[in-house]
Design a protein around this motif. Structure first.
Motif, PDB file in Angstrom:
ATOM      1  N   VAL A 229       0.838  -1.195   0.000  1.00  0.00           N
ATOM      2  CA  VAL A 229       0.000   0.000   0.000  1.00  0.00           C
ATOM      3  C   VAL A 229       0.873   1.246   0.000  1.00  0.00           C
ATOM      4  O   VAL A 229       1.809   1.368   0.801  1.00  0.00           O
ATOM      5  CB  VAL A 229      -0.919   0.028   1.242  1.00  0.00           C
ATOM      6  N   TYR A 230       0.549   2.185  -0.900  1.00  0.00           N
ATOM      7  CA  TYR A 230       1.296   3.441  -1.003  1.00  0.00           C
ATOM      8  C   TYR A 230       0.336   4.631  -0.945  1.00  0.00           C
ATOM      9  O   TYR A 230      -0.866   4.500  -1.180  1.00  0.00           O
ATOM     10  CB  TYR A 230       2.091   3.492  -2.309  1.00  0.00           C
ATOM     11  N   GLY A 231       0.905   5.791  -0.680  1.00  0.00           N
ATOM     12  CA  GLY A 231       0.113   7.009  -0.582  1.00  0.00           C
ATOM     13  C   GLY A 231       0.081   7.813  -1.867  1.00  0.00           C
ATOM     14  O   GLY A 231      -0.356   8.971  -1.871  1.00  0.00           O
ATOM     15  N   GLY A 232       0.529   7.216  -2.974  1.00  0.00           N
ATOM     16  CA  GLY A 232       0.528   7.888  -4.270  1.00  0.00           C
ATOM     17  C   GLY A 232       1.255   7.049  -5.297  1.00  0.00           C
ATOM     18  O   GLY A 232       1.890   6.032  -4.963  1.00  0.00           O
ATOM     19  N   PHE A 233       1.201   7.466  -6.553  1.00  0.00           N
ATOM     20  CA  PHE A 233       1.870   6.723  -7.618  1.00  0.00           C
ATOM     21  C   PHE A 233       3.388   6.811  -7.534  1.00  0.00           C
ATOM     22  O   PHE A 233       4.099   6.017  -8.155  1.00  0.00           O
ATOM     23  CB  PHE A 233       1.391   7.212  -8.988  1.00  0.00           C
ATOM     24  N   ASN A 234       3.892   7.774  -6.784  1.00  0.00           N
ATOM     25  CA  ASN A 234       5.343   7.867  -6.575  1.00  0.00           C
ATOM     26  C   ASN A 234       5.792   6.991  -5.424  1.00  0.00           C
ATOM     27  O   ASN A 234       6.938   7.081  -4.981  1.00  0.00           O
ATOM     28  CB  ASN A 234       5.761   9.315  -6.341  1.00  0.00           C
ATOM     29  N   ARG A 235       4.886   6.155  -4.939  1.00  0.00           N
ATOM     30  CA  ARG A 235       5.152   5.151  -3.897  1.00  0.00           C
ATOM     31  C   ARG A 235       5.646   5.753  -2.586  1.00  0.00           C
ATOM     32  O   ARG A 235       6.527   5.208  -1.923  1.00  0.00           O
ATOM     33  CB  ARG A 235       6.115   4.077  -4.425  1.00  0.00           C
TER      34      ARG A 235
END
Length: 251
Positions: A229-235
């Motif tokens: 799980v990430y907080g955006g596409f930039n990981r």
């Protein structure tokens, strides 16, 4: 007895609301998101990508322009017609299929599957949401990657607003948002008013999953080997600084 259609199966809704939801800002972000998805999934030119609930082909077209072989699946034919037109304008090829992702099965397997821009969590039953995820798993190659991006319970709480109004696509748009249950869903009311004063009013509910819930569903029920799980596409980390929820699951 004929099964009653769910609201998202109503083509008239999307014909009215599509131009509002897929505005210029969303199109301008598409290329960068497509690049990030290719990077995250480790794809090479010619890789086969399934765009789940592809809508008007915003991501599909950009993936194809970057050398991917793209299959877009959506339940709304007018959206697929718009995706075909966009692909032709950009000089790229897409395979576009009008089908329900709860039952979609392809003869070929995909290197990656994407479900981008908040198109998950609208089925009446949780079991149907899970059917979509299970079909994604079945259509992936062994070692394939699934990238899911949508509003989570945490992001809904962080960015919650009771409503707003704005002008878009020649319409005045009024929105109202309410929480359902114990943050189990987000009730969204969208009112569109055209220049002649004609009003279109529609309310729908999106089920809200926590990131941990979706991660566990992907691993325990859908049998993915891993789900990060990430907080955006930039990981970036999925913490108080999240911009959206991005889950990367590997088969």
């Amino acid at each position: 007895m004929k099964k009653e259609k769910e609201w998202f199966e109503n083509e008239d809704f999307w014909l009215n609301y599509g131009p509002i939801m897929f505005d210029e800002q969303q199109w301008s972000q598409a290329h960068g998101i497509a690049e990030k998805c290719i990077e995250i999934a480790g794809l090479e030119e010619g890789s086969h990508v399934l765009d789940v609930c592809c809508a008007v082909g915003r991501i599909s077209v950009e993936l194809a322009s970057l050398g991917m072989n793209v299959t877009g699946v959506d339940i709304t034919q007018p959206f697929l017609d718009a995706a075909k037109e966009s692909a032709e304008d950009e000089g790229v090829e897409l395979e576009l299929i009008n089908q329900d992702m709860r039952t979609f099965k392809s003869k070929k397997k995909f290197d990656a599957a994407l479900n981008i821009y908040n198109s998950f969590g609208y089925c009446d039953k949780i079991e149907d949401d899970i059917k979509i995820l299970k079909q994604v798993y079945k259509n992936l190659k062994k070692g394939g990657t699934f990238i899911l991006e949508c509003i989570s319970r945490e992001s809904a709480i962080k960015y919650f607003t009771s409503g707003e109004w704005f002008e878009r696509a020649g319409m005045t748009v009024l929105t109202e948002f309410k929480v359902t249950g114990a943050w189990e869903g987000l009730n969204s009311r969208w009112i569109l008013i055209d220049k002649n004063g004609k009003k279109i009013d529609h309310t729908f509910v999106q089920r809200l999953y926590s990131a941990a819930e979706l991660r566990d569903i992907l691993i325990k029920e859908c049998k993915f080997k891993s789900a990060e799980v990430y907080g955006g596409f930039n990981r970036i980390p999925y913490d108080q600084n999240l911009s959206t929820m991005v889950i990367v699951a590997r088969k």
